[in-house]
Design a protein around this motif. Structure first.
Motif, PDB file in Angstrom:
ATOM      1  N   VAL A   1     -25.465 -22.045 -35.910  1.00  0.00           N
ATOM      2  CA  VAL A   1     -26.647 -22.660 -36.522  1.00  0.00           C
ATOM      3  C   VAL A   1     -26.984 -21.855 -37.773  1.00  0.00           C
ATOM      4  O   VAL A   1     -26.418 -20.786 -38.018  1.00  0.00           O
ATOM      5  CB  VAL A   1     -27.838 -22.689 -35.546  1.00  0.00           C
ATOM      6  CG1 VAL A   1     -27.541 -23.563 -34.351  1.00  0.00           C
ATOM      7  CG2 VAL A   1     -28.194 -21.266 -35.078  1.00  0.00           C
ATOM      8  N   ASN A   2     -27.942 -22.343 -38.570  1.00  0.00           N
ATOM      9  CA  ASN A   2     -28.202 -21.742 -39.875  1.00  0.00           C
ATOM     10  C   ASN A   2     -29.420 -20.838 -39.938  1.00  0.00           C
ATOM     11  O   ASN A   2     -29.749 -20.329 -41.010  1.00  0.00           O
ATOM     12  CB  ASN A   2     -28.321 -22.851 -40.933  1.00  0.00           C
ATOM     13  CG  ASN A   2     -27.011 -23.589 -41.127  1.00  0.00           C
ATOM     14  OD1 ASN A   2     -25.929 -23.013 -41.026  1.00  0.00           O
ATOM     15  ND2 ASN A   2     -27.096 -24.887 -41.390  1.00  0.00           N
ATOM     16  N   SER A   3     -30.105 -20.617 -38.808  1.00  0.00           N
ATOM     17  CA  SER A   3     -31.262 -19.715 -38.824  1.00  0.00           C
ATOM     18  C   SER A   3     -31.508 -19.173 -37.426  1.00  0.00           C
ATOM     19  O   SER A   3     -31.083 -19.757 -36.427  1.00  0.00           O
ATOM     20  CB  SER A   3     -32.513 -20.444 -39.324  1.00  0.00           C
ATOM     21  OG  SER A   3     -32.968 -21.381 -38.345  1.00  0.00           O
ATOM     22  N   ARG A   4     -32.227 -18.054 -37.358  1.00  0.00           N
ATOM     23  CA  ARG A   4     -32.585 -17.469 -36.063  1.00  0.00           C
ATOM     24  C   ARG A   4     -33.493 -18.409 -35.278  1.00  0.00           C
ATOM     25  O   ARG A   4     -33.370 -18.540 -34.070  1.00  0.00           O
ATOM     26  CB  ARG A   4     -33.294 -16.126 -36.281  1.00  0.00           C
ATOM     27  CG  ARG A   4     -32.417 -15.020 -36.850  1.00  0.00           C
ATOM     28  CD  ARG A   4     -33.253 -13.760 -37.035  1.00  0.00           C
ATOM     29  NE  ARG A   4     -32.457 -12.635 -37.492  1.00  0.00           N
ATOM     30  CZ  ARG A   4     -32.329 -12.280 -38.767  1.00  0.00           C
ATOM     31  NH1 ARG A   4     -32.953 -12.981 -39.695  1.00  0.00           N
ATOM     32  NH2 ARG A   4     -31.600 -11.230 -39.104  1.00  0.00           N
ATOM     33  N   GLU A   5     -34.433 -19.049 -36.001  1.00  0.00           N
ATOM     34  CA  GLU A   5     -35.365 -19.947 -35.318  1.00  0.00           C
ATOM     35  C   GLU A   5     -34.622 -21.107 -34.662  1.00  0.00           C
ATOM     36  O   GLU A   5     -34.898 -21.490 -33.519  1.00  0.00           O
ATOM     37  CB  GLU A   5     -36.403 -20.479 -36.332  1.00  0.00           C
ATOM     38  CG  GLU A   5     -37.341 -19.430 -36.896  1.00  0.00           C
ATOM     39  CD  GLU A   5     -36.718 -18.553 -37.982  1.00  0.00           C
ATOM     40  OE1 GLU A   5     -37.287 -17.504 -38.306  1.00  0.00           O
ATOM     41  OE2 GLU A   5     -35.636 -18.918 -38.506  1.00  0.00           O
ATOM     42  N   GLU A   6     -33.660 -21.666 -35.396  1.00  0.00           N
ATOM     43  CA  GLU A   6     -32.876 -22.771 -34.837  1.00  0.00           C
ATOM     44  C   GLU A   6     -31.984 -22.282 -33.704  1.00  0.00           C
ATOM     45  O   GLU A   6     -31.752 -23.001 -32.726  1.00  0.00           O
ATOM     46  CB  GLU A   6     -32.030 -23.420 -35.931  1.00  0.00           C
ATOM     47  CG  GLU A   6     -31.392 -24.723 -35.485  1.00  0.00           C
ATOM     48  CD  GLU A   6     -30.712 -25.465 -36.613  1.00  0.00           C
ATOM     49  OE1 GLU A   6     -30.568 -26.684 -36.500  1.00  0.00           O
ATOM     50  OE2 GLU A   6     -30.323 -24.825 -37.608  1.00  0.00           O
ATOM     51  N   CYS A   7     -31.517 -21.054 -33.804  1.00  0.00           N
ATOM     52  CA  CYS A   7     -30.693 -20.470 -32.743  1.00  0.00           C
ATOM     53  C   CYS A   7     -31.471 -20.439 -31.426  1.00  0.00           C
ATOM     54  O   CYS A   7     -30.965 -20.816 -30.364  1.00  0.00           O
ATOM     55  CB  CYS A   7     -30.266 -19.060 -33.153  1.00  0.00           C
ATOM     56  SG  CYS A   7     -29.009 -18.304 -32.109  1.00  0.00           S
ATOM     57  N   GLU A   8     -32.719 -20.005 -31.510  1.00  0.00           N
ATOM     58  CA  GLU A   8     -33.559 -19.966 -30.310  1.00  0.00           C
ATOM     59  C   GLU A   8     -33.815 -21.371 -29.774  1.00  0.00           C
ATOM     60  O   GLU A   8     -33.728 -21.619 -28.568  1.00  0.00           O
ATOM     61  CB  GLU A   8     -34.893 -19.276 -30.637  1.00  0.00           C
ATOM     62  CG  GLU A   8     -34.781 -17.801 -30.999  1.00  0.00           C
ATOM     63  CD  GLU A   8     -34.587 -16.917 -29.773  1.00  0.00           C
ATOM     64  OE1 GLU A   8     -34.666 -17.445 -28.643  1.00  0.00           O
ATOM     65  OE2 GLU A   8     -34.367 -15.704 -29.949  1.00  0.00           O
ATOM     66  N   ALA A   9     -34.123 -22.304 -30.673  1.00  0.00           N
ATOM     67  CA  ALA A   9     -34.466 -23.661 -30.244  1.00  0.00           C
ATOM     68  C   ALA A   9     -33.272 -24.361 -29.595  1.00  0.00           C
ATOM     69  O   ALA A   9     -33.406 -25.012 -28.548  1.00  0.00           O
ATOM     70  CB  ALA A   9     -34.969 -24.464 -31.439  1.00  0.00           C
TER      71      ALA A   9
END
Length: 759
Positions: free
Chosen positions: A290-298
């Protein structure tokens, strides 16, 4: 002499033990340069091609013939996990020759570091941040530690060439060599270098040596590639499937029918794209990028909810830079275990060369921003004689039935196709970006040099800082402005004898462990609208930009960096994609190829059923709007949309040029940018007048500082807040805004548009 015969006996034994029947071309080429010249070396070869061994086999051979009296080689790696992985591999290689291998970063024990301090020898593996800490706190020991340093190996060189971290690495190498009185040879390793000659110049800066780039044979590697599209909820009219026609380009294969995604197996609830990933990772070992840490968590949370809903054991791991060491190492060890079939959701932290065993496939959620990232992520699979395999999963909200043209284009899908096609057709990869004015890094290195070296006169400090090759674009006057500001803000102070030392405010910055890094950590800012607290965001945009939070769009009124507060007011509309630094820097070539994807009629063999349908619909919309021949499209009345097909930094320059330079003449109001894809606005002039006025203004001189908004202090880099405002603005105007790229492209568009209007 044959390369194998030239290697030390313990390396020959290592090759036999691993069952290698032949040396790879990269190993023979590296040995030739290291054994037979005194020049630097840049090795560019595919992931898992053996670049690390290619560099260290001859280095270790030379060490056994004449053992260094200090640390003989430094290996600089961008990630702790990469260093840990290479530490294990090099240790196994060096044990028989009794050559010590040391690793040094924040997770390594003090006892291990103390042993190296007492017995400096062999190979030191270190991150740029830990090298910064070493120069700062072990200043007096540098001569003893590195007095006989002969080689510096920089792994994943491309990852250090698009931001301050690479500049910091060059500064640290130059500072260390000065302190130790050495000039070691440099060796750069990378699988994805866009302009090798630029990378070679970057690598050689300050060494007085040239860099040799061996020409290596290109292997005929096949890819297994698929790209599928999903709406986050059902559209009003999804359209009918379209049959795929055409043959794959040479070296590129679609995912075979037996492996092909069956889109109707994806669960109907929740996010169908993530459900598709859930179904096609079962019983396999995969990475999901994924392209961001936030998206990784989601994404990880959603996948685990699927497991729970189906009463299946949790088979998903997570890996990103903000996680604890324990979480990261757990994911790495599980992925290396050949008996476990789990999937790790990750950001770029597993993009680089960590060996995590036999991966069956990689998934990419939405399009990455660069061809380089695509190639690195694809290269994580396909080891052990299997072809690399990647499945793209593109997601978007379905457009409304009467949505304007810009909202009918599936930008992520088009971007993903463009990335693939640029490499397949041209072998194109982003060139390094080395033209910034690095004032944030200038502050950092000034404070680090002053803290480690003690009291200096202004002339001595300027001599040590400005002679670092990375600061060759910084003038002496700019440095004087910086020093005067740092004296005023007590980051430095004068002694009674007129010398400079670190001041009280500077001590607070330097004594924080976060000082070692020049990249911005994810620090949260509280967002408020009046008395209401809306939540938190990281890396807020400057005043005048928009953010999305709590289900609405807000205009930023003020950013208080000291108190980590953002003050805003609610507005209507859609939030544009916000300009970011390295990850969000999309090159103009990608945008131009995206236009080609929309305008050409060919199909791509890796597109699956939904993606084919969605591309066909987007092409119909683009063709009906005349996007194949026009860049300015009337959306109704005096409301227009401009598609400039410019990369991020040139697009940003255009946006500001239209607002600040042309706005009054064009009668532009309500300019809304979705960077770097399109700009929407109302204007009072005709289309022909728009191009005439724009061309006239572009032929005039453009002062970069005039494209900084009045009262704006565009803080983007970590230490910008400690700089005088004039340098922050200058660094942004001259180092970020691509005015030349914007001017060249827009003049061409003006000429084409005016030529077309005369027919």
């Amino acid at each position: 002499m044959d390369t194998f015969d030239r290697y030390a006996p313990f390396i020959q034994d290592y090759i036999y033990q691993n069952g290698w029947e032949n040396l790879r071309a990269v190993q023979a080429a590296a040995a030739d340069v290291i054994f037979n010249t005194e020049e630097n070396l840049l090795l560019t070869a595919s992931t898992a091609s053996g670049k690390t061994e290619a560099a260290f086999f001859p280095i270790l051979t030379l060490f056994t013939e004449d053992m260094p009296t200090s640390v003989g080689a430094i290996y600089i790696g961008p990630l702790k996990a990469l260093i840990n992985d290479q530490f294990s591999r090099l240790n196994a290689l060096c044990q028989e020759a009794d050559i010590p291998v040391w690793h040094w970063h924040g997770d390594v024990s003090a006892s291990h570091k103390n042993k190296m301090m007492k017995h400096p020898s062999g190979i030191l593996q270190i991150t740029p941040e830990s090298l910064e800490a070493m120069l700062l706190h072990k200043h007096s020991a540098i001569g003893k530690l590195f007095g006989d340093l002969r080689f510096i190996v920089i792994d994943e060189l491309h990852s250090l060439m698009r931001g301050d971290r690479g500049g910091q690495t060059l500064c640290l190498i130059q500072r260390l060599c000065r302190m130790a009185g050495v000039n070691p040879r440099r060796i750069g390793l990378s699988a994805t270098i866009g302009e090798p000659s630029d990378a070679a110049a970057f690598l050689s800066a300050g060494t007085g040596r040239t860099t040799i780039i061996p020409t290596l044979p290109q292997g005929g590697v096949k890819w297994r590639l698929s790209m599928e599209h999903f709406y986050t909820f059902p559209p009003t009219n999804p359209g009918a499937p379209t049959k795929i026609h055409g043959q794959p380009p040479e070296g590129l294969q679609p995912v075979e029918d037996a492996l092909a995604p069956k889109t109707d197996t994806a669960p109907k609830e929740a996010d169908p794209g993530i459900g598709y990933i859930f179904e096609h990772t079962r019983g396999k070992k995969c990475l999901v990028f994924v392209n961001s840490r936030e998206e990784c968590e989601a994404v990880t949370t959603t996948l685990r909810q699927y497991c729970e809903a189906r009463n299946e054991p949790d088979r998903f791991l997570i890996h990103h830079g903000n996680l604890s060491e324990a979480y990261r190492e757990t994911a790495e060890s599980v992925m290396k275990d050949e008996e476990q079939f789990q999937t790790t959701v990750t950001t770029a932290t597993l993009e680089l060369g960590i060996d995590i065993g036999r991966l069956e496939r990689a998934f990419q959620v939405d399009a990455p921003f660069t061809v380089s990232s695509f190639l690195q992520r694809m290269g994580r699979t396909g080891r052990r004689e299997q072809p690399p395999e990647m499945w793209f999963v593109m997601r978007e909200e379905p457009p409304e039935p009467r949505a304007p043209l810009p909202e009918t284009i599936p930008w992520k899908l088009i971007q993903g196709i463009a990335l693939v096609q640029l490499y397949v057709e041209e072998r194109w990869v982003e060139p390094p970006r080395l033209d910034a004015l690095p004032y944030s890094l200038l502050y950092h290195q000034t404070m680090s040099i002053l803290a480690s070296g003690g009291e200096m006169t202004p002339a001595q400090l300027a001599s040590r800082v400005l002679t670092l090759r990375y600061f060759q674009r910084v003038s002496q006057e700019d440095f004087r402005i910086l020093l005067r500001h740092l004296l005023e803000t007590e980051h430095i102070q004068r002694t009674e004898t007129g010398g400079l030392i670190v001041g009280l405010a500077g001590e607070r910055v330097i004594n924080n462990y976060k000082f070692y890094a020049v990249f911005q950590e994810n620090e949260e800012y509280t967002v408020r609208a009046g008395s209401e607290e809306l939540g938190t965001i990281v890396k807020p945009p400057p005043a005048g930009e928009k953010i999305a939070i709590a289900g609405h769009v807000w205009l930023v009124d003020e950013v208080d960096h000291k108190r980590h507060m953002v003050y805003c007011e609610q507005i209507k509309g859609k939030v544009p994609a916000y300009f970011g630094e390295v990850p969000g820097d999309i090159h103009t070539r990608i945008l131009e190829r995206m236009l080609g994807v929309l305008c050409e009629t060919r199909t791509y063999p890796y597109l699956m059923k939904n993606a084919v349908t969605r591309l066909s619909a987007a092409r119909d919309a683009a063709r009906n709007a005349g996007l194949d021949s026009r860049n300015l499209i009337c959306l109704g009345g005096n409301y227009y949309c401009l598609f400039p097909w410019l990369g991020t930094y040139a697009f940003l320059a255009l946006e500001r040029f239209l607002k600040l330079r042309c706005g009054s003449r064009l009668g532009i109001k309500g300019l809304d940018a979705s960077r770097p894809y399109f700009l929407q606005f109302v204007m009072t002039v005709s289309e022909t007048e728009f191009w005439e006025i724009l061309e006239e203004e572009l032929h005039q001189s453009i002062d970069p500082m005039s494209l900084v908004y009045p009262g704006e202090v565009p803080i983007f880099d970590k230490y910008d807040e400690y700089l005088p405002e004039v340098l922050v603005k200058k660094g942004f105007a001259y180092g970020v805004l691509d005015i030349d790229g914007m001017r060249e492209k827009m003049l061409r568009l003006c000429q084409n548009a005016l030529r077309g209007s005369q027919k």
